[in-house]
Design a protein around this motif. Sequence first.
Motif, PDB file in Angstrom:
ATOM      1  N   LEU A 181       0.824  -1.223   0.000  1.00  0.00           N
ATOM      2  CA  LEU A 181       0.000   0.000   0.000  1.00  0.00           C
ATOM      3  C   LEU A 181       0.851   1.262   0.000  1.00  0.00           C
ATOM      4  N   LEU A 182       2.092   1.168   0.445  1.00  0.00           N
ATOM      5  CA  LEU A 182       2.959   2.353   0.542  1.00  0.00           C
ATOM      6  C   LEU A 182       3.230   2.998  -0.815  1.00  0.00           C
ATOM      7  N   PRO A 183       3.704   2.237  -1.822  1.00  0.00           N
ATOM      8  CA  PRO A 183       3.924   2.889  -3.131  1.00  0.00           C
ATOM      9  C   PRO A 183       2.630   3.377  -3.778  1.00  0.00           C
ATOM     10  N   ILE A 184       1.527   2.666  -3.505  1.00  0.00           N
ATOM     11  CA  ILE A 184       0.241   3.118  -4.059  1.00  0.00           C
ATOM     12  C   ILE A 184      -0.131   4.477  -3.472  1.00  0.00           C
ATOM     13  N   TYR A 185      -0.029   4.594  -2.155  1.00  0.00           N
ATOM     14  CA  TYR A 185      -0.346   5.866  -1.502  1.00  0.00           C
ATOM     15  C   TYR A 185       0.627   6.964  -1.939  1.00  0.00           C
ATOM     16  N   TYR A 186       1.899   6.605  -2.058  1.00  0.00           N
ATOM     17  CA  TYR A 186       2.928   7.585  -2.434  1.00  0.00           C
ATOM     18  C   TYR A 186       2.625   8.217  -3.784  1.00  0.00           C
ATOM     19  N   LEU A 241      -3.188   3.959 -10.794  1.00  0.00           N
ATOM     20  CA  LEU A 241      -3.835   2.686 -11.102  1.00  0.00           C
ATOM     21  C   LEU A 241      -2.828   1.670 -11.643  1.00  0.00           C
ATOM     22  N   VAL A 242      -1.848   2.158 -12.401  1.00  0.00           N
ATOM     23  CA  VAL A 242      -0.800   1.269 -12.930  1.00  0.00           C
ATOM     24  C   VAL A 242       0.016   0.676 -11.784  1.00  0.00           C
ATOM     25  N   ILE A 243       0.396   1.526 -10.824  1.00  0.00           N
ATOM     26  CA  ILE A 243       1.189   1.014  -9.692  1.00  0.00           C
ATOM     27  C   ILE A 243       0.356   0.058  -8.846  1.00  0.00           C
ATOM     28  N   ALA A 244      -0.956   0.302  -8.763  1.00  0.00           N
ATOM     29  CA  ALA A 244      -1.842  -0.606  -8.026  1.00  0.00           C
ATOM     30  C   ALA A 244      -1.878  -1.966  -8.713  1.00  0.00           C
ATOM     31  N   ALA A 245      -1.918  -1.958 -10.062  1.00  0.00           N
ATOM     32  CA  ALA A 245      -1.921  -3.215 -10.822  1.00  0.00           C
ATOM     33  C   ALA A 245      -0.591  -3.949 -10.640  1.00  0.00           C
ATOM     34  N   ILE A 246       0.510  -3.219 -10.687  1.00  0.00           N
ATOM     35  CA  ILE A 246       1.832  -3.833 -10.520  1.00  0.00           C
ATOM     36  C   ILE A 246       1.956  -4.463  -9.141  1.00  0.00           C
ATOM     37  N   CYS A 247       1.472  -3.777  -8.123  1.00  0.00           N
ATOM     38  CA  CYS A 247       1.520  -4.311  -6.754  1.00  0.00           C
ATOM     39  C   CYS A 247       0.685  -5.594  -6.643  1.00  0.00           C
ATOM     40  N   ALA A 298      -6.363 -12.714  -5.438  1.00  0.00           N
ATOM     41  CA  ALA A 298      -5.651 -11.720  -6.250  1.00  0.00           C
ATOM     42  C   ALA A 298      -6.616 -10.669  -6.796  1.00  0.00           C
ATOM     43  N   ILE A 299      -7.797 -11.129  -7.242  1.00  0.00           N
ATOM     44  CA  ILE A 299      -8.810 -10.194  -7.764  1.00  0.00           C
ATOM     45  C   ILE A 299      -9.305  -9.255  -6.657  1.00  0.00           C
ATOM     46  N   VAL A 300      -9.564  -9.802  -5.462  1.00  0.00           N
ATOM     47  CA  VAL A 300     -10.034  -8.989  -4.329  1.00  0.00           C
ATOM     48  C   VAL A 300      -8.983  -7.951  -3.944  1.00  0.00           C
ATOM     49  N   ARG A 301      -7.712  -8.428  -3.868  1.00  0.00           N
ATOM     50  CA  ARG A 301      -6.630  -7.484  -3.519  1.00  0.00           C
ATOM     51  C   ARG A 301      -6.508  -6.398  -4.575  1.00  0.00           C
ATOM     52  N   GLY A 302      -6.604  -6.814  -5.844  1.00  0.00           N
ATOM     53  CA  GLY A 302      -6.523  -5.823  -6.921  1.00  0.00           C
ATOM     54  C   GLY A 302      -7.617  -4.781  -6.792  1.00  0.00           C
ATOM     55  N   GLY A 303      -8.842  -5.260  -6.490  1.00  0.00           N
ATOM     56  CA  GLY A 303      -9.957  -4.320  -6.307  1.00  0.00           C
ATOM     57  C   GLY A 303      -9.711  -3.356  -5.164  1.00  0.00           C
ATOM     58  N   ILE A 304      -9.172  -3.886  -4.073  1.00  0.00           N
ATOM     59  CA  ILE A 304      -8.870  -3.030  -2.915  1.00  0.00           C
ATOM     60  C   ILE A 304      -7.797  -2.008  -3.284  1.00  0.00           C
ATOM     61  N   PHE A 305      -6.731  -2.470  -3.958  1.00  0.00           N
ATOM     62  CA  PHE A 305      -5.639  -1.569  -4.341  1.00  0.00           C
ATOM     63  C   PHE A 305      -6.131  -0.477  -5.292  1.00  0.00           C
ATOM     64  N   PHE A 306      -6.948  -0.870  -6.277  1.00  0.00           N
ATOM     65  CA  PHE A 306      -7.484   0.114  -7.219  1.00  0.00           C
ATOM     66  C   PHE A 306      -8.371   1.131  -6.490  1.00  0.00           C
ATOM     67  N   SER A 307      -9.211   0.654  -5.580  1.00  0.00           N
ATOM     68  CA  SER A 307     -10.123   1.540  -4.837  1.00  0.00           C
ATOM     69  C   SER A 307      -9.337   2.543  -3.992  1.00  0.00           C
ATOM     70  N   ALA A 309      -6.235   3.530  -4.522  1.00  0.00           N
ATOM     71  CA  ALA A 309      -5.551   4.471  -5.423  1.00  0.00           C
ATOM     72  C   ALA A 309      -6.496   5.574  -5.896  1.00  0.00           C
ATOM     73  N   ILE A 310      -7.708   5.181  -6.286  1.00  0.00           N
ATOM     74  CA  ILE A 310      -8.698   6.161  -6.770  1.00  0.00           C
ATOM     75  C   ILE A 310      -9.105   7.110  -5.649  1.00  0.00           C
ATOM     76  N   PHE A 311      -9.358   6.534  -4.462  1.00  0.00           N
ATOM     77  CA  PHE A 311      -9.789   7.357  -3.329  1.00  0.00           C
ATOM     78  C   PHE A 311      -8.706   8.353  -2.916  1.00  0.00           C
ATOM     79  N   VAL A 312      -7.465   7.873  -2.766  1.00  0.00           N
ATOM     80  CA  VAL A 312      -6.366   8.750  -2.337  1.00  0.00           C
ATOM     81  C   VAL A 312      -6.104   9.828  -3.377  1.00  0.00           C
ATOM     82  N   LYS A 313      -6.178   9.466  -4.667  1.00  0.00           N
ATOM     83  CA  LYS A 313      -5.940  10.457  -5.723  1.00  0.00           C
ATOM     84  C   LYS A 313      -7.024  11.527  -5.712  1.00  0.00           C
TER      85      LYS A 313
END
Length: 363
Positions: free
Chosen positions: A41-46, A59-65, A90-99, A101-105
């Motif tokens: 979550l750190l690079p996503i938030y960063y 969103l790209v960094i969220a996908a990479i993570c 993996a799909i659930v984590r991806g959804g969480i990471f994308f969400s 990323a969108i929210f923080v942005k």
Amino acid sequence: MSTKFYHSRSGVLILAYALVACIAIIDYQVGYEISTSILYLLPIYYLASSKLTQRKTALVIAAICSIAWLGIEMITRQPYSSTWILYWNAIVRGGIFFSIAIFVKALSAEQQKLKQANLELQKLNEEKNKFIGIAAHDLRSPIGNIYTLADLMLEPDSSKNLSPTQLEFLTLINRTSHNALSMLDNLLDVSQIEAGTLKINKIKNDYLEFIHEVISINQLIAAKKEQQILLESNEPEIILDFDKAYLGQVVNNLLTNALKYSFNKSEVTVKVSVNGKYIKTEVIDQGMGIKDQDKDKIFRPFEKAQNVPTGGERSSGLGLAIVRKIIEAHQGEIGFSSIYGKGSTFYFFLPIKATKANVMLAM
């Protein structure tokens, strides 16, 4: 690596990708540890919180993570009862990471807009203060001349040939111009305080002698309503560092307010006491007091209580706001207590030991 690199878009991206790589290595080394995996979550938030990147980059960094986490699980052969659970996680984590990323942005974008709006408001406020200062300064001279001329014409030698009507009009001009001058002085103080250009200079003074001088000036005002001003102190002498001019404005304002809202033939007491590291000054009146619904307005600029002065005096609603700032600039505190119908006590604390000789006032 220069500071300029860290504040560039390419620098931010390189650091984010490097962070993902480090986390992936750590994840691979420690195995199935949820606490380690959360580090993704750190690079996503960063990236999402950076103003140098766009939402698609986050969103790209969220996908990479998400892919990195899945890849590590597949390489290390983490135990799952079924393969589909691995991909489902993996799909659930991806959804969480994308969400996230969108929210923080989105939150970061709103913060940037708010910051920009605050900067624009600050500029407008500075322009407003400058305009008020110029207008008040330019108006003070002609209004001061009107007041001085009216005052001279009201002297016995000059006014003896005036009719009662002329004398009444001249008195009205004198009183109105005096009120306008007081308001202009307050506006100048407010504009300088908000601009941070009003400086106080603290030097050693005899505090009790200073209080006595301010009381003497206000005795003339008190005499018009047959009021008395009393001074009480638990010390015979108090030496203190303070700005005599500005603190005089404070005590004078509190005294004139006490006299203004007190009844005829009443007493106003100024009580000075030394308590530990502070000197407490109280202005106690026997006036009408302040209603509960007005107490929050007392120290706000341009806000006035509903009380009407007992002698028909006028108020601009600026005085106590300025008083509070002057006390705070002396590293002190100000407050009041009041019971409607019984009177009010305004008090302020000043530190015996001054921490600064010169202090800039700012709203």
